[in-house]
Design an enzyme around this catalytic site. Structure first.
Site, PDB file in Angstrom:
ATOM      1  N   TYR A  47       0.535  38.289   3.213  1.00 51.03           N
ATOM      2  CA  TYR A  47      -0.480  37.297   2.846  1.00 51.03           C
ATOM      3  C   TYR A  47      -0.564  37.158   1.326  1.00 51.03           C
ATOM      4  O   TYR A  47      -0.685  36.059   0.801  1.00 51.03           O
ATOM      5  CB  TYR A  47      -1.857  37.685   3.414  1.00 51.03           C
ATOM      6  CG  TYR A  47      -2.862  36.588   3.187  1.00 51.03           C
ATOM      7  CD1 TYR A  47      -3.003  35.561   4.122  1.00 51.03           C
ATOM      8  CD2 TYR A  47      -3.628  36.535   2.028  1.00 51.03           C
ATOM      9  CE1 TYR A  47      -3.882  34.515   3.902  1.00 51.03           C
ATOM     10  CE2 TYR A  47      -4.513  35.498   1.797  1.00 51.03           C
ATOM     11  CZ  TYR A  47      -4.644  34.491   2.739  1.00 51.03           C
ATOM     12  OH  TYR A  47      -5.503  33.455   2.510  1.00 51.03           O
TER      13      TYR A  47
ATOM     14  N   ASP B 296       5.116  14.043 -13.217  1.00 51.03           N
ATOM     15  CA  ASP B 296       5.515  14.077 -11.813  1.00 51.03           C
ATOM     16  C   ASP B 296       7.016  14.373 -11.799  1.00 51.03           C
ATOM     17  O   ASP B 296       7.848  13.500 -12.028  1.00 51.03           O
ATOM     18  CB  ASP B 296       5.209  12.741 -11.131  1.00 51.03           C
ATOM     19  CG  ASP B 296       5.522  12.791  -9.641  1.00 51.03           C
ATOM     20  OD1 ASP B 296       6.338  13.645  -9.239  1.00 51.03           O
ATOM     21  OD2 ASP B 296       4.956  11.981  -8.882  1.00 51.03           O
TER      22      ASP B 296
ATOM     23  N   LYS C  39      12.024  16.829  -2.484  1.00 51.48           N
ATOM     24  CA  LYS C  39      13.047  15.904  -2.975  1.00 51.48           C
ATOM     25  C   LYS C  39      14.125  16.692  -3.724  1.00 51.48           C
ATOM     26  O   LYS C  39      15.001  17.265  -3.106  1.00 51.48           O
ATOM     27  CB  LYS C  39      12.393  14.835  -3.877  1.00 51.48           C
ATOM     28  CG  LYS C  39      11.672  13.738  -3.101  1.00 51.48           C
ATOM     29  CD  LYS C  39      10.310  14.133  -2.629  1.00 51.48           C
ATOM     30  CE  LYS C  39       9.429  12.965  -2.291  1.00 51.48           C
ATOM     31  NZ  LYS C  39       8.135  13.384  -1.718  1.00 51.48           N
TER      32      LYS C  39
ATOM     33  N   ARG D 123       8.158  -1.149   0.425  1.00 54.88           N
ATOM     34  CA  ARG D 123       7.530  -0.737  -0.837  1.00 54.88           C
ATOM     35  C   ARG D 123       7.092  -2.019  -1.541  1.00 54.88           C
ATOM     36  O   ARG D 123       7.679  -2.466  -2.508  1.00 54.88           O
ATOM     37  CB  ARG D 123       8.503   0.051  -1.728  1.00 54.88           C
ATOM     38  CG  ARG D 123       8.883   1.418  -1.179  1.00 54.88           C
ATOM     39  CD  ARG D 123       7.930   2.560  -1.488  1.00 54.88           C
ATOM     40  NE  ARG D 123       6.789   2.710  -0.625  1.00 54.88           N
ATOM     41  CZ  ARG D 123       6.146   3.873  -0.434  1.00 54.88           C
ATOM     42  NH1 ARG D 123       6.552   4.981  -1.006  1.00 54.88           N
ATOM     43  NH2 ARG D 123       5.083   3.933   0.324  1.00 54.88           N
TER      44      ARG D 123
ATOM     45  N   PHE E 181       2.323   5.813  -8.190  1.00 58.84           N
ATOM     46  CA  PHE E 181       2.864   6.234  -6.899  1.00 58.84           C
ATOM     47  C   PHE E 181       1.671   6.333  -5.941  1.00 58.84           C
ATOM     48  O   PHE E 181       0.573   6.693  -6.354  1.00 58.84           O
ATOM     49  CB  PHE E 181       3.637   7.557  -6.963  1.00 58.84           C
ATOM     50  CG  PHE E 181       4.231   7.877  -5.622  1.00 58.84           C
ATOM     51  CD1 PHE E 181       5.298   7.133  -5.145  1.00 58.84           C
ATOM     52  CD2 PHE E 181       3.669   8.835  -4.797  1.00 58.84           C
ATOM     53  CE1 PHE E 181       5.799   7.348  -3.860  1.00 58.84           C
ATOM     54  CE2 PHE E 181       4.178   9.053  -3.518  1.00 58.84           C
ATOM     55  CZ  PHE E 181       5.243   8.307  -3.059  1.00 58.84           C
ATOM     56  N   THR E 182       1.924   6.030  -4.674  1.00 58.26           N
ATOM     57  CA  THR E 182       0.842   5.880  -3.686  1.00 58.26           C
ATOM     58  C   THR E 182      -0.127   7.064  -3.667  1.00 58.26           C
ATOM     59  O   THR E 182      -1.328   6.900  -3.899  1.00 58.26           O
ATOM     60  CB  THR E 182       1.461   5.674  -2.292  1.00 58.26           C
ATOM     61  OG1 THR E 182       2.398   6.739  -2.046  1.00 58.26           O
ATOM     62  CG2 THR E 182       2.201   4.338  -2.207  1.00 58.26           C
TER      63      THR E 182
ATOM     64  N   PHE F 187       0.102   1.937   4.452  1.00 53.42           N
ATOM     65  CA  PHE F 187       1.491   1.701   4.876  1.00 53.42           C
ATOM     66  C   PHE F 187       1.962   2.696   5.924  1.00 53.42           C
ATOM     67  O   PHE F 187       2.826   2.399   6.725  1.00 53.42           O
ATOM     68  CB  PHE F 187       2.430   1.742   3.662  1.00 53.42           C
ATOM     69  CG  PHE F 187       2.323   3.013   2.867  1.00 53.42           C
ATOM     70  CD1 PHE F 187       1.363   3.143   1.879  1.00 53.42           C
ATOM     71  CD2 PHE F 187       3.163   4.086   3.117  1.00 53.42           C
ATOM     72  CE1 PHE F 187       1.238   4.326   1.155  1.00 53.42           C
ATOM     73  CE2 PHE F 187       3.063   5.266   2.401  1.00 53.42           C
ATOM     74  CZ  PHE F 187       2.084   5.391   1.417  1.00 53.42           C
TER      75      PHE F 187
HETATM   76  N1  F0G Z   1       5.343  11.790  -6.343  1.00 50.09           N
HETATM   77  C1  F0G Z   1       6.426  11.065  -6.035  1.00 50.09           C
HETATM   78  C2  F0G Z   1       7.169  10.358  -7.120  1.00 50.09           C
HETATM   79  C3  F0G Z   1       6.846  10.981  -4.696  1.00 50.09           C
HETATM   80  O1  F0G Z   1       7.917  10.252  -4.403  1.00 50.09           O
HETATM   81  C4  F0G Z   1       6.099  11.646  -3.693  1.00 50.09           C
HETATM   82  C5  F0G Z   1       6.476  11.524  -2.292  1.00 50.09           C
HETATM   83  C6  F0G Z   1       4.980  12.387  -4.070  1.00 50.09           C
HETATM   84  C7  F0G Z   1       4.630  12.438  -5.409  1.00 50.09           C
HETATM   85  C8  F0G Z   1       4.115  13.096  -3.068  1.00 50.09           C
HETATM   86  O2  F0G Z   1       4.764  14.205  -2.599  1.00 50.09           O
HETATM   87  O3  F0G Z   1       5.093  13.725  -0.168  1.00 50.09           O
HETATM   88  O4  F0G Z   1       5.350  16.032  -1.097  1.00 50.09           O
HETATM   89  O5  F0G Z   1       3.107  15.016  -0.917  1.00 50.09           O
HETATM   90  N2  F0G Z   1       7.254  10.632  -1.891  1.00 50.09           N
HETATM   91  C9  F0G Z   1       7.763  10.438  -0.557  1.00 50.09           C
HETATM   92  C10 F0G Z   1       8.618   9.215  -0.528  1.00 50.09           C
HETATM   93  C11 F0G Z   1       6.753  10.505   0.516  1.00 50.09           C
HETATM   94  O6  F0G Z   1       9.067   8.848   0.578  1.00 50.09           O
HETATM   95  O7  F0G Z   1       8.873   8.629  -1.570  1.00 50.09           O
HETATM   96  P1  F0G Z   1       4.556  14.772  -1.093  1.00 50.09           P
END
Ligand code: F0G
Length: 463
Positions: A77, A220, A263, A387, A129-130, A454
């Protein structure tokens, strides 16, 4: 581009040890599946997908070394040895002093947003970014786009479309003052712009500006190795630099990072927050136990932290990153040769179809990118992602759709998963769809979730 290797064949710097069989479907089956999924590729079952280019997130093939690392998971843990390996890898390759593990990237975004943003603050960044923007908004902030104008033009050939326009930073500063700007949100290999890099030169200027005004930079770092590859290929002075040294330099120009290890680091799950400041670290370490887990695992199993640590070291290998970005370029160039409108220059993780030029007869409020993604699946079993206006969501103040200049379909390439033949099949399917584009109709949204719509929105075809 003056890349001499272009005229010579190249192959992936790995061989295949295990395979996963793919299921073939008929067009009738796919028509049924997309209808059931409300014309949203996020709602398809992956069993019904042939070539899955939805995302490069968590979909990579881990190496035998990473899988071996999984067997060395220390599932204690507290104080797992794998955490210390992760900490060591983050220090060595990115250079941040402290690491707080999180279950994935948005876990880190949540924590840093809550620590640094106060109600009424403004957070400038090189395109939204979303999930990043949503966490900034939920913490009381307003995101302000300060990316160069060229990034919003899919045909502009600027080699560093991820760059920040310092004049836009100045304008924001004049308007709201430095005390209302907690940090600049700087992404490398900007996802929503088409996987476009920021130059080291630009980042140096942003760093100087931020230091002058006492404003932090949060990076990021999700695709920092891909960004470093473009720097090596395109930025004067970096021709002979290693990917690892460029990654380290980029990170050194920032004060902390959020990382989706799904990624660049090629794991199926995981992420972290990296920081240099003692006080921010103290707060983050305290907050992570509330939302993620103890500060030495933060929502990850020990084995996952080990795989991240190994994946980070593989991500900066030149032959790896050259083949990774090279595969994206291979697909993109096939589409360009056939006259299919895509975002140029071709980005690092995906090829983005330009839906406004692909479907000029479908207005943006009928979701042209969503319609293309749905039809590409029906025709070929290839899954892509919208997108555009659906991803951009609504303006929280006015409640209106945000209409982004970029209305795109992303064909995202998982790392080390598909072969050149899969790229050929994909290119042929997209080209055929483009030739029959006038048959594609717009969509109407019939279900809309409140956050990150989305992922779960549903549509029907316009009559
Ligand atoms: N920042 C970027 C640039 C990303 O592309 C993503 C995720 C995140 C943050 C968030 O990270 O998914 O680990 O919580 N991108 C994915 C995509 C979902 O399909 O582009 P996460």
């Amino acid at each position: 581009m003056t890349d001499k290797t272009k005229r010579r064949s190249w192959a992936e710097p790995f061989k295949i040890k295990m395979v996963e069989l793919l299921k073939m479907t008929t067009k009738e089956e796919r028509l049924r599946a997309i209808k059931e999924a409300g014309y949203n590729t996020f709602l398809l079952r992956s069993d019904d997908v042939y070539i899955d280019l939805l995302t490069d997130s968590g979909t990579s093939a881990m190496s035998d070394r990473q899988w071996a690392g999984m067997m060395l998971g220390d599932e204690a843990y507290a104080g797992s040895r794998n955490f210390y390996h992760l900490e060591e890898a983050v220090g060595r390759y990115y250079g941040y002093r402290y690491v707080v593990p999180t279950h994935q990237g948005r876990g880190a975004e949540h924590i840093i947003s809550r620590i640094l943003i106060r109600q009424g603050d403004f957070v400038p960044g090189n395109m939204y970014f979303t999930t990043t923007r949503l966490h900034q908004e939920l913490a009381g902030g307003t995101f302000v786009d300060v990316i160069i104008d060229e990034a919003h033009d899919p045909t502009n050939q600027h080699l560093f479309k991820g760059n920040i326009d310092i004049a836009k930073l100045d304008a924001l500063l004049d308007k709201v003052g430095s005390e209302r700007i907690p940090y600049i949100s700087v992404a490398t290999a900007v996802n929503m712009a088409g996987g476009q890099p920021i130059s080291v030169q630009n980042l140096r200027e942003v760093n100087e500006w931020a230091q002058k005004h006492g404003i932090l930079i949060i990076h990021d770092a999700t695709r920092v190795a891909e960004n470093a590859y473009f720097v090596k290929r395109r930025e004067p002075g970096f021709e002979n630099a290693s990917i690892a040294s460029i990654v380290k330099e980029i990170c050194s120009l920032t004060d902390g990072c959020t990382m989706s290890a799904k990624k660049d680091a090629m794991v199926n799950i995981g992420g972290f927050l990296g920081v240099n400041d003692d006080e921010i670290y103290d707060e983050a370490r305290n907050m992570v136990v509330v939302y993620e887990g103890l500060h030495t695992y933060g929502g990850m199993a020990g084995r996952d932290m080990e795989a991240v640590a190994i994946g980070i070291s593989e991500s900066v290998d030149y032959e790896h990153i050259k083949a990774r970005v090279g595969q994206v370029e291979y697909l993109g160039n096939k589409l360009l040769e056939a006259g299919v409108p895509i975002v140029e220059p071709i980005g690092g993780h995906a090829v983005f179809l330009d839906a406004k030029r692909f479907l000029p007869h479908v207005p943006q409020d009928q979701f042209p990118a969503q319609a293309i993604a749905a039809q590409l699946y029906v025709e070929a079993g290839v899954r892509s992602m919208e997108r555009g206006v659906v991803s951009a969501g609504r303006n929280p103040e006015t409640g209106d759709h945000r209409y982004p200049k970029l209305e795109l379909v992303r064909l995202t390439i998982p790392r080390r998963v598909y072969t050149q033949a899969h790229m050929d099949v994909t290119a042929e399917a997209v080209i055929e769809l483009y030739e029959n584009r006038e048959k594609i109709k717009g969509l109407r949204m019939i279900y809309e979730p409140k956050y990150l719509r989305f992922f779960q929105a549903r549509f029907e075809v316009m009559g």
